[in-house]
Design a protein around this motif. Structure first.
Motif, PDB file in Angstrom:
ATOM      1  N   LEU A 123       7.196  -0.129   3.279  1.00 37.11           N
ATOM      2  CA  LEU A 123       6.814  -0.076   1.862  1.00 37.11           C
ATOM      3  C   LEU A 123       7.454  -1.235   1.103  1.00 37.11           C
ATOM      4  CD1 LEU A 123       7.142   3.751   1.105  1.00 37.11           C
ATOM      5  CD2 LEU A 123       5.038   2.436   1.218  1.00 37.11           C
ATOM      6  N   LEU A 127       3.540  -2.953   2.476  1.00 35.44           N
ATOM      7  CA  LEU A 127       2.487  -2.285   3.238  1.00 35.44           C
ATOM      8  C   LEU A 127       2.167  -0.934   2.617  1.00 35.44           C
ATOM      9  CD1 LEU A 127       3.799  -2.916   6.833  1.00 35.44           C
ATOM     10  CD2 LEU A 127       1.897  -4.049   5.713  1.00 35.44           C
ATOM     11  N   SER A 128       1.000  -0.405   2.931  1.00 33.56           N
ATOM     12  CA  SER A 128       0.686   0.953   2.496  1.00 33.56           C
ATOM     13  C   SER A 128       1.138   1.912   3.602  1.00 33.56           C
ATOM     14  CB  SER A 128      -0.812   1.097   2.259  1.00 33.56           C
ATOM     15  OG  SER A 128      -1.488   1.006   3.491  1.00 33.56           O
ATOM     16  N   ARG A 129       1.350   3.164   3.222  1.00 39.07           N
ATOM     17  CA  ARG A 129       1.776   4.172   4.167  1.00 39.07           C
ATOM     18  C   ARG A 129       0.832   4.258   5.371  1.00 39.07           C
ATOM     19  NH1 ARG A 129       5.508   8.381   3.390  1.00 39.07           N
ATOM     20  NH2 ARG A 129       6.461   7.779   1.425  1.00 39.07           N
TER      21      ARG A 129
ATOM     22  N   ARG B  38       2.278  -0.078  -6.869  1.00 37.90           N
ATOM     23  CA  ARG B  38       3.241   0.107  -5.766  1.00 37.90           C
ATOM     24  C   ARG B  38       3.818   1.511  -5.775  1.00 37.90           C
ATOM     25  NH1 ARG B  38       5.345  -4.899  -3.760  1.00 37.90           N
ATOM     26  NH2 ARG B  38       6.556  -3.692  -2.296  1.00 37.90           N
ATOM     27  N   GLU B  40       3.511   4.108  -3.954  1.00 37.90           N
ATOM     28  CA  GLU B  40       4.029   4.692  -2.710  1.00 37.90           C
ATOM     29  C   GLU B  40       5.500   4.334  -2.526  1.00 37.90           C
ATOM     30  OE1 GLU B  40       0.413   5.367   0.401  1.00 37.90           O
ATOM     31  OE2 GLU B  40       1.326   3.400   0.361  1.00 37.90           O
ATOM     32  N   LEU B  41       5.850   3.125  -2.937  1.00 40.63           N
ATOM     33  CA  LEU B  41       7.243   2.696  -2.810  1.00 40.63           C
ATOM     34  C   LEU B  41       8.143   3.432  -3.793  1.00 40.63           C
ATOM     35  CD1 LEU B  41       9.482   0.891  -1.727  1.00 40.63           C
ATOM     36  CD2 LEU B  41       8.735  -0.905  -3.262  1.00 40.63           C
TER      37      LEU B  41
END
Lengths: 252, 283
Positions: A123, A127-129, B38, B40-41
């Motif tokens: 991350l 990058l995406s999960r 962003r 997810e981060l």
């Protein structure tokens, strides 16, 4: 197409002490105006001129080495290239995805498992999960950590943590890679395997800028180099010549 | 590296001139937009922050719930006596107020720390700065999700009239977080430069807790003093507390909160576009 253009870039740093960071002192300072001259002198902020008039043009396939003493401005320049520091003056134009790899273990969490840390590092690299999960097996296999990946990484040895960080960090190929002192890879048995992966990784990166004190590393990776001193570029050209001048500068 | 000295104030002004260009404003907006992408981060980081605080404890994050429950019960019983209030009425009021105040106080206080705490990452990662603001908001939301159960427990126990007005709660929550975001960007920026700010804000928030009707009710004030309406935090609390207690929304509260949001964002955007580029140097 990746490219980097720097025109007349200058960076200066304020150096703050506790007194200049205090709002109270600032308010008192402005309230008393210029009356207490003797006092205001001690409240001045020192400014470090870290980079001065830097001009660089890099294109696809370029491998640039940065050499110079500690504090010559190498790391600052890398940070400008990575978009972390915006310069005080000058123009910076960077095209392409940029990954600064100053500390390959950045953001790793000691309490999380190896797998969780792979996701976390991924991350951080942007990058995406979903993408990370797709690459998970390949990364896990490369680390040779097996069941350890289910344990918190605080149970790992330093070498094992290094392997994990190395494996994730070299799994995405950016257009532009910024390196401070290269990439460490951990213990000796792993070193051979790591070197191969690192070579395959760096081959696919379109531009690399490497700052290092190791002459061998710079010579093996970079054809061109900048010799820096006091925030200025003293010499730009072939690595061998730059290293020679660096030696002469140090009086060898 | 050459060093020279110059007046701090003039350097701030020079930076301001650099920062006030049109492109800097666009970059600031871009920063906030790409920061949101962003998620997810920052969701992972926010969750990690909460976990870190309670790791290896038996109850984990439910300590948040438990300590809130103890606080509400203890203060509720005591102040209910002091003020001579009917507990049926007073305890749900107090529980709602406490939970909301906890949320607002953490938006303000954690907002100050958004960039200071991320020092290491800011200097090594070329990600939009706003992710550190979002990260703080996310941990605050997680804490709130644990706290709200205390109110629900109290409300069910005392049979509070939970009706359609509850639909206003998510809207109010969104509004509070919209305010939380500008606070995190603006106060975070200010605190990164002036390290006294978090301390000043901390004590101001503490005082505000007593000035704002959280443990006392607005109608306990004789003649509904003017400074109640002048206190922005009263309106911030009220837009959420009223629907939680089954009361219809009050137009005045909402208009004030909307005004706060607009003014806050205008100020925050001004400073964020002017000085965002200096944050990496300040932390």
């Amino acid at each position: 197409m990746a490219s980097i253009t720097l025109e007349n870039v200058s960076v200066s740093f304020p150096v703050y002490s506790a007194s200049t960071r205090s709002l109270k002192n600032r308010l008192i300072q402005s309230a008393t105006g210029g009356q207490i001259r003797a006092d205001t002198v001690s409240q001045r902020i020192s400014v470090v001129q870290a980079l001065q008039d830097i001009n660089i043009t890099l294109e696809d396939g370029d491998r640039l080495g940065l050499i110079g003493h500690n504090g010559a401005g190498k790391t600052t320049l890398l940070r400008v290239l990575g978009g972390i520091y915006e310069p005080n003056s000058g123009r910076v134009e960077v095209q392409g995805s940029t990954v600064p790899l100053f500390d390959i273990a950045l953001g790793m969490n000691q309490e999380s498992t190896g797998y969780e840390n792979i996701v976390l590092r991924g991350l951080f690299l942007g990058l995406s999960r979903k993408k990370i999960h797709a690459m998970m097996d390949e990364i896990a296999e490369f680390t040779e950590l097996g069941d350890f990946l289910d344990l918190p990484i605080r149970t790992y040895s330093a070498g094992m943590q290094m392997r994990l960080a190395f494996a994730v960090s070299t799994s995405v190929v950016p257009d532009i890679l910024l390196l401070d002192e290269g990439i460490g890879a951990g213990d000796a048995s792993f070193l051979h395997k790591a070197r191969e992966r690192l070579e395959r990784f760096t081959e696919r990166v379109s531009i690399i800028v490497l700052s290092s004190h190791s002459e061998d590393l710079v010579r093996s990776m970079c054809s061109k180099s900048l010799l820096m001193e006091h925030g200025r570029v003293v010499f730009a050209g072939p690595t061998d010549e730059a290293l020679e001048r660096y030696r002469a500068m140090r009086g060898w | 590296m050459s060093t020279d000295t110059q007046h701090g104030e003039s350097s701030l002004l020079i930076q301001l001139q650099h920062g006030l260009k049109r492109e800097q404003f666009e970059r600031a907006l871009h920063d906030i937009r790409t920061g949101w992408k962003r998620r997810e981060l920052w969701m992972t980081l926010g969750l990690q922050d909460v976990r870190q605080r309670y790791r290896r404890s038996k109850l984990g994050p439910f300590w948040i719930t438990l300590s809130m429950a103890i606080m509400v019960l203890a203060l509720g019983l005591l102040y209910g006596q002091i003020f001579g209030q009917d507990l049926h009425d007073y305890l749900p009021f107090l529980a709602a107020g406490f939970v909301i105040w906890g949320l607002i106080a953490s938006l303000v206080n954690d907002g100050c720390q958004s960039f200071i705490l991320a020092e290491g990452m800011i200097r090594q990662l070329n990600a939009p700065l706003s992710i550190y603001a979002y990260r703080g908001l996310w941990s605050t939301l997680i804490a709130f999700a644990h706290n709200i159960w205390v109110f629900l427990g109290v409300a069910l126990w005392f049979g509070v009239d939970l009706n359609w007005n509850l639909l206003w709660v998510p809207v109010a929550l969104l509004m509070l977080f919209l305010n939380g975001l500008w606070m995190a960007l603006f106060l975070g920026l200010l605190s990164a430069r002036f390290r006294d700010v978090p301390l000043i804000i901390g004590s101001v928030v503490q005082v505000l807790f007593f000035i704002t009707p959280v443990i006392w009710k607005p109608d306990m004030l004789p003649g509904r003093a003017l400074w109640l309406d002048l206190n922005p935090f009263y309106h911030l609390v009220e837009i959420m507390r009223a629907p939680l207690l089954g009361q219809p929304p009050v137009l005045g509260n909402w208009l004030t909160v909307i005004a706060i949001t607009i003014i806050g964002w205008a100020v925050a955007l001004f400073f964020y576009s002017a000085y965002r580029w200096r944050v990496a140097y300040w932390v």
